[in-house]
Design an enzyme around this catalytic site. Structure first.
Site, PDB file in Angstrom:
ATOM      1  N   TYR A   1      22.489  -5.693 -13.666  1.00  0.00           N
ATOM      2  CA  TYR A   1      23.072  -5.991 -14.980  1.00  0.00           C
ATOM      3  C   TYR A   1      23.456  -7.451 -15.129  1.00  0.00           C
ATOM      4  O   TYR A   1      23.867  -7.877 -16.203  1.00  0.00           O
ATOM      5  CB  TYR A   1      24.288  -5.096 -15.221  1.00  0.00           C
ATOM      6  CG  TYR A   1      23.903  -3.654 -15.415  1.00  0.00           C
ATOM      7  CD1 TYR A   1      23.335  -3.236 -16.612  1.00  0.00           C
ATOM      8  CD2 TYR A   1      24.088  -2.719 -14.410  1.00  0.00           C
ATOM      9  CE1 TYR A   1      22.961  -1.912 -16.796  1.00  0.00           C
ATOM     10  CE2 TYR A   1      23.722  -1.395 -14.582  1.00  0.00           C
ATOM     11  CZ  TYR A   1      23.152  -0.996 -15.774  1.00  0.00           C
ATOM     12  OH  TYR A   1      22.781   0.298 -15.956  1.00  0.00           O
TER      13      TYR A   1
ATOM     14  N   HIS B   1      31.498   1.227 -14.406  1.00  0.00           N
ATOM     15  CA  HIS B   1      30.054   1.017 -14.484  1.00  0.00           C
ATOM     16  C   HIS B   1      29.724  -0.155 -15.407  1.00  0.00           C
ATOM     17  O   HIS B   1      30.247  -0.247 -16.517  1.00  0.00           O
ATOM     18  CB  HIS B   1      29.348   2.286 -14.969  1.00  0.00           C
ATOM     19  CG  HIS B   1      27.898   2.262 -14.624  1.00  0.00           C
ATOM     20  ND1 HIS B   1      26.962   1.745 -15.480  1.00  0.00           N
ATOM     21  CD2 HIS B   1      27.247   2.631 -13.501  1.00  0.00           C
ATOM     22  CE1 HIS B   1      25.769   1.817 -14.886  1.00  0.00           C
ATOM     23  NE2 HIS B   1      25.921   2.358 -13.681  1.00  0.00           N
ATOM     24  N   PRO B   2      28.846  -1.069 -14.949  1.00  0.00           N
ATOM     25  CA  PRO B   2      28.655  -2.322 -15.684  1.00  0.00           C
ATOM     26  C   PRO B   2      27.612  -2.262 -16.800  1.00  0.00           C
ATOM     27  O   PRO B   2      27.272  -3.311 -17.353  1.00  0.00           O
ATOM     28  CB  PRO B   2      28.204  -3.282 -14.579  1.00  0.00           C
ATOM     29  CG  PRO B   2      27.503  -2.417 -13.599  1.00  0.00           C
ATOM     30  CD  PRO B   2      28.119  -1.058 -13.671  1.00  0.00           C
ATOM     31  N   CYS B   3      27.149  -1.087 -17.196  1.00  0.00           N
ATOM     32  CA  CYS B   3      26.022  -1.072 -18.125  1.00  0.00           C
ATOM     33  C   CYS B   3      26.354  -1.715 -19.472  1.00  0.00           C
ATOM     34  O   CYS B   3      25.467  -2.212 -20.151  1.00  0.00           O
ATOM     35  CB  CYS B   3      25.503   0.345 -18.318  1.00  0.00           C
ATOM     36  SG  CYS B   3      26.756   1.507 -18.858  1.00  0.00           S
ATOM     37  N   ARG B   4      27.635  -1.705 -19.886  1.00  0.00           N
ATOM     38  CA  ARG B   4      27.969  -2.310 -21.170  1.00  0.00           C
ATOM     39  C   ARG B   4      28.706  -3.641 -21.016  1.00  0.00           C
ATOM     40  O   ARG B   4      29.141  -4.218 -22.009  1.00  0.00           O
ATOM     41  CB  ARG B   4      28.835  -1.353 -22.006  1.00  0.00           C
ATOM     42  CG  ARG B   4      28.167  -0.049 -22.366  1.00  0.00           C
ATOM     43  CD  ARG B   4      27.013  -0.219 -23.328  1.00  0.00           C
ATOM     44  NE  ARG B   4      27.411  -0.925 -24.549  1.00  0.00           N
ATOM     45  CZ  ARG B   4      26.559  -1.421 -25.445  1.00  0.00           C
ATOM     46  NH1 ARG B   4      25.261  -1.299 -25.257  1.00  0.00           N
ATOM     47  NH2 ARG B   4      26.998  -2.032 -26.517  1.00  0.00           N
TER      48      ARG B   4
END
Lengths: 330, 310
Positions: free
Chosen positions: B202, B253-256
């Site tokens: 990411y 969680h780093p998805c955003r």
């Protein structure tokens, strides 16, 4: 009547990585060899008003499996959040031998090293030798549970030290002195050379200028300083009690320098910077009989577990047991 | 804004020395960081907030693209005085949370200290990190750590072996805190080790949490979820292997992260503040405080955020 000086005990904190590395050392290298292992832990000054700092061990506290010749881990120096403390680990092969360990003599053995370093002056040259710790453990590698018990040997002054005028450093110093002491401590803490040296001298001249010095500069300081304080990184957060490292420091000060009255400075931080409201200054009064130096003082220091004299136990089956890991991965 | 221009010059100079221009534009355009920007921002965090330090972690887990002694950032022994879960119960009673930015449906929640107050400008895109006012009498139940000897029947109960040899001498100079009563109203202070790793996929920092109970015994990662804002606990916090440390740890969680950082950067730029890449982690940690509002890690900022209070 003066008050007894009471110290808040050091507390232990074990990172999961410590048990992981001990397990692989045991399985891959040590086997049934249960001779003591040199380790090290670390602590830092208290940095939050609500929680004390702990003596922490983690995977780097243990020697690496890969290191061939020496089993002595090398602490990295210069990290302000890691003042290293030498320790020793007795890991037994059975639960019976864990209980059979002679805790009294093991504690005395470590304390004797501290006492010896005080008498020879080694502890003045390298003050990290003033605090030591030991761990006894039984690692059950079939069930992935670890029983362990920490001790932080402290030399007992007899009669005990009393204290007068213990108060926040900001009340003890003048405004100008407090500012200068803060600045000098922040400089000490931000230099790679001194950041992890936990015992020091603070001298204040007649113009309220403060300087932080190494313990070995004591002779030079006592002749020209206006005021001298004995400072140490205090892991304790309590407002009325100094932390454990002061105990062996006082033993050193009275044994080597014969002082009966010691102005001590419990250095504490807020968010990583000197905090004169939380730091404490007090005067300890010590009366030590002449024959004191001939025999080693008594020693205390086994850690209590929720107030009880029992070992601690941790189960890491969830993160270490291969069958459980396989099930959770499926 | 002479100062901000000067900062901008310094910023450009620094970034140009360290990275190529494409990476620079990714920071402002996508809210992401290159590896060297992560190191720069980490160096600045360590310098300004010295409770943070760089660590090298497990030798076997070292990432070749990061300097060996700067693999990840960590701050240990951070107090967490109350459970986010119980804070939110009170908070919802006082007005509830404001869901940010519906159109993107990214689910980040603002934790506004003053519910009911409506803002129409872009400030809403910034998760507000005002510290929550929490009454001291919140009742927090003691949550047992799973490591206690009582929990696993397999563990030999060492508590039965209370040592008869009196190894702990009575010593008048030892100060012992009085026994804590088993009372549900006692505040249980947990502590956390908070670490920040670089997520290569990411291209953002990523926060990991290791929790300890009041006697500094490891907390089961699931119990860590009680200290995460409850919406995130269900959605964005996962329990995974730490990239540099042994064991399972809770992670946000780093998805955003890139998208939210991009919004924060846009808000700053719309206020005429030129964001600097070495301040990235301060903004990032301020944003993380909306996810873990009761974990008191340090992200003190000494720069102009473009506050709208002028």
């Amino acid at each position: 009547m003066d008050n007894l000086l009471q110290f808040s005990p050091m507390q232990s904190s074990v990172d999961e990585g410590f048990w992981h590395r001990l397990s692989s050392l045991k399985l891959n290298k040590l086997g049934i060899d249960d001779s003591p292992i040199n380790i090290f832990g670390f602590y830092a000054p208290c940095s939050h008003s609500q929680v004390s700092n702990y003596l922490t061990v983690l995977s780097e506290s243990l020697p690496s499996e890969l290191s061939e010749a020496s089993l002595i881990p090398e602490p990295s120096r210069g990290n302000r959040n890691r003042c290293s403390v030498p320790g020793i680990l007795y890991n037994t092969n059975t639960v019976e031998s864990f209980h059979a360990l002679d805790k009294h003599s093991l504690l005395n053995k470590e304390a004797a090293k501290i006492w010896d370093d005080i008498l020879t002056g080694k502890a003045v040259e390298d003050c990290s030798l003033l605090s030591r710790f030991l761990v006894i453990s039984f690692a059950d590698l079939k069930k992935w549970t670890f029983n362990y018990w920490f001790a932080f040997p402290a030399l007992v002054l007899k009669p005990p030290a009393t204290v007068v005028n213990l108060k926040p450093a900001s009340h003890w110093f003048s405004v100008a002195e407090a500012e200068s002491v803060s600045a000098a401590c922040n400089e000490w803490r931000s230099s790679k050379l001194t950041a992890d040296i936990p015992f020091f001298l603070v001298t204040i001249d007649s113009n309220s200028r403060a300087t932080v010095k190494l313990l070995k500069d004591w002779e030079a300081c006592r002749s020209n300083a206006h005021k001298i304080l004995f400072g140490f990184y205090d892991p304790c957060h309590l407002p009325n009690n100094p932390g454990w490292p002061l105990r062996n420091f006082l033993a050193l000060i009275s044994a080597r320098w014969n002082l009966n009255s010691v102005q001590f400075f419990c250095y504490r931080e807020n968010r990583g910077f000197a905090d004169m409201m939380k730091s404490l200054v007090g005067e300890a009064l010590i009366t030590v009989p002449q024959e004191w130096k001939d025999t080693m003082p008594n020693v205390v220091g086994w850690e209590l577990n929720k107030g009880r004299k029992v070992p601690r136990c941790i189960s890491l089956a969830q993160s270490m047991d291969p069958t459980r890991l396989a099930i959770s991965a499926a | 804004m002479v100062l901000s221009q000067k900062l901008h010059e310094a910023f450009k100079g620094t970034v140009e020395r360290i990275t190529g221009p494409r990476t620079v534009s990714a920071f402002k355009e996508k809210g992401v960081l290159s590896v060297s920007e992560f190191v720069t921002a980490g160096d600045n965090l360590v310098a300004k907030c010295p409770t943070w330090s760089w660590e090298s972690g497990e030798p076997g887990k070292r990432k070749p693209y990061l300097p060996p002694e700067k693999q990840f950032l960590i701050t240990r022994n951070v107090p967490c005085l109350r459970r986010a879960a119980s804070v939110e119960e009170e908070y919802e009673a006082a007005g509830g949370e404001v869901l940010l930015d519906d159109e993107d449906n990214d689910g980040w929640l603002a934790t506004h200290g003053k519910p009911k107050e409506t803002k129409s400008d872009e400030d809403e895109n910034l998760p507000s990190m005002e510290s929550l006012e929490i009454s001291k009498n919140s009742s927090i139940k003691q949550i047992p750590s799973y490591m206690g000897p009582e929990e696993e029947e397999d563990i030999p109960d060492m508590a039965e072996f209370e040592d008869p040899s009196n190894v702990i001498e009575t010593d008048p100079s030892t100060y012992l805190v009085a026994h804590e009563p088993d009372d549900d109203n006692i505040l249980r202070t947990r502590t956390y080790d908070v670490s920040i790793t670089y997520d290569k996929y990411y291209q953002t920092p990523r926060v990991w949490l290791t929790g300890y109970d009041e006697s500094r015994m490891l907390l089961q990662p699931e119990l860590v979820l009680e200290d995460v804002s409850q919406d995130h606990a269900r959605k964005t916090v996962t329990i995974e292997d730490h990239p540099h440390l042994p064991g399972k740890h809770a992670s946000i969680h780093p998805c955003r992260h890139g998208a939210v950082m991009k919004k924060i950067i846009d808000v700053l730029m719309s206020r005429g503040v030129e964001p600097e890449v070495d301040k990235y982690l301060f903004l990032f940690l301020k944003f993380m405080a909306s996810v873990i509002p009761t974990i008191e890690y340090d992200y003190t900022m000494d720069f102009d955020l473009g506050s709208s209070s002028n």
